[in-house]
Write an enzyme that holds these catalytic residues in place. Structure first.
Site, PDB file in Angstrom:
ATOM      1  N   VAL A   1      35.029  44.295  45.394  1.00 56.12           N
ATOM      2  CA  VAL A   1      33.797  45.024  45.046  1.00 56.12           C
ATOM      3  C   VAL A   1      34.186  46.181  44.864  1.00 56.12           C
ATOM      4  O   VAL A   1      34.788  46.953  45.905  1.00 56.12           O
ATOM      5  CB  VAL A   1      32.737  44.662  46.065  1.00 56.12           C
ATOM      6  CG1 VAL A   1      31.641  45.601  45.748  1.00 56.12           C
ATOM      7  CG2 VAL A   1      32.298  43.406  46.454  1.00 56.12           C
ATOM      8  N   LYS A   2      33.961  46.966  43.760  1.00 55.49           N
ATOM      9  CA  LYS A   2      34.290  48.315  43.270  1.00 55.49           C
ATOM     10  C   LYS A   2      33.054  49.387  43.692  1.00 55.49           C
ATOM     11  O   LYS A   2      32.057  49.011  43.330  1.00 55.49           O
ATOM     12  CB  LYS A   2      34.823  48.622  41.987  1.00 55.49           C
ATOM     13  CG  LYS A   2      35.569  49.564  41.724  1.00 55.49           C
ATOM     14  CD  LYS A   2      36.150  49.277  39.999  1.00 55.49           C
ATOM     15  CE  LYS A   2      37.240  50.230  39.698  1.00 55.49           C
ATOM     16  NZ  LYS A   2      37.558  50.344  38.202  1.00 55.49           N
ATOM     17  N   LEU A   3      33.271  50.530  44.331  1.00 55.08           N
ATOM     18  CA  LEU A   3      32.172  51.225  44.890  1.00 55.08           C
ATOM     19  C   LEU A   3      32.416  52.636  44.505  1.00 55.08           C
ATOM     20  O   LEU A   3      33.497  52.993  44.500  1.00 55.08           O
ATOM     21  CB  LEU A   3      32.167  51.142  46.405  1.00 55.08           C
ATOM     22  CG  LEU A   3      32.005  49.776  47.011  1.00 55.08           C
ATOM     23  CD1 LEU A   3      32.456  49.402  48.554  1.00 55.08           C
ATOM     24  CD2 LEU A   3      30.575  49.107  46.842  1.00 55.08           C
TER      25      LEU A   3
END
Ligand code: G3P
Length: 223
Positions: free
Chosen positions: A82-84
């Protein structure tokens, strides 16, 4: 050094995966928009093609909504990272997700201070954007050197440096010389890593001289 490809173009990913050199994929909202496809569909297809980490980025900016989107993205496949965004809410969500065992990639990193925070938040990967720093006259590779130096001082920090916004092969080579863990590379740059005119010239010379021997290896039986 691990090579990720920075694209959501499934045809490019399939072609590069066949090389055996691909360790993962990164996408971002711009790359998803460019693909013209729905994020869940294209990321699921990418995860089927590449077994390594596949980054899928949230679009939310507040903590609660980031977590809701992260829950949707992580359920696509076990290899989704998951890219944040590297913001207070993004790092707070990173800490929460890391504690839940979710693979995370903290993106839009432009300073060593930010990278230190990402590591403190337990990010699996941090994505410093070297090309965009170069674009504004700052030294992108110096940022990589600073981050690698800082992380090496604290073995307890497990975050991997994922060099992003790569513009040419020299970014890849310099990142490797500095000891970055990963480079995520546009397909054109990944293919450019193979190229050297002396290789082409040398191979042409070998093949021309071989042709003069009149031999065909597959016609022979090894004794
Ligand atoms: O996907 C993250 C990063 O690699 C994007 O870089 O500068 O080419 O948009 P850029």
């Amino acid at each position: 050094m691990k090579f990720f490809v920075d694209t959501a173009d499934i045809a490019e990913i399939k072609a590069l995966a066949a090389s055996g050199l691909l360790d993962g994929v990164t996408t971002n909202p711009t790359l998803i928009a460019k693909s013209g496809r729905r994020i869940l569909e294209v990321v699921a297809e990418i995860c089927d093609v590449v077994q390594g980490p596949v980054s899928a980025e949230v679009a939310a900016t507040d903590y609660a909504q980031i977590l809701r989107e992260a829950e949707v993205l992580r359920r696509i496949a076990p290899n989704v990272a998951v890219k944040l965004p590297l913001t207070p809410d993004g790092l707070r969500a990173c800490r929460t997700l890391t504690d839940q065992g979710v693979m995370t990639n903290v993106t839009l990193c432009f300073s060593a201070a930010q990278a230190l925070l990402a590591a403190k938040a337990g990010a699996t990967f941090v994505s410093p954007f070297v090309g965009r720093l170069d674009d504004v006259g700052q030294d992108g590779m110096q940022l990589i050197a600073d981050i690698v130096q800082i992380y090496r001082n604290y073995p307890a920090l497990k975050t991997e440096v994922l060099v992003a916004s790569v513009r040419h092969p020299i970014h890849v080579v310099e990142a490797a010389k500095l000891g970055a863990h990963v480079a995520t590379v546009p397909p054109t740059v990944l293919r450019a890593l193979y190229n050297h005119p002396l290789t082409d010239k040398g191979l042409a010379g070998f093949l021309a001289d071989w042709a003069k021997t009149g031999q065909q290896i597959t016609d022979m039986v090894a004794v």
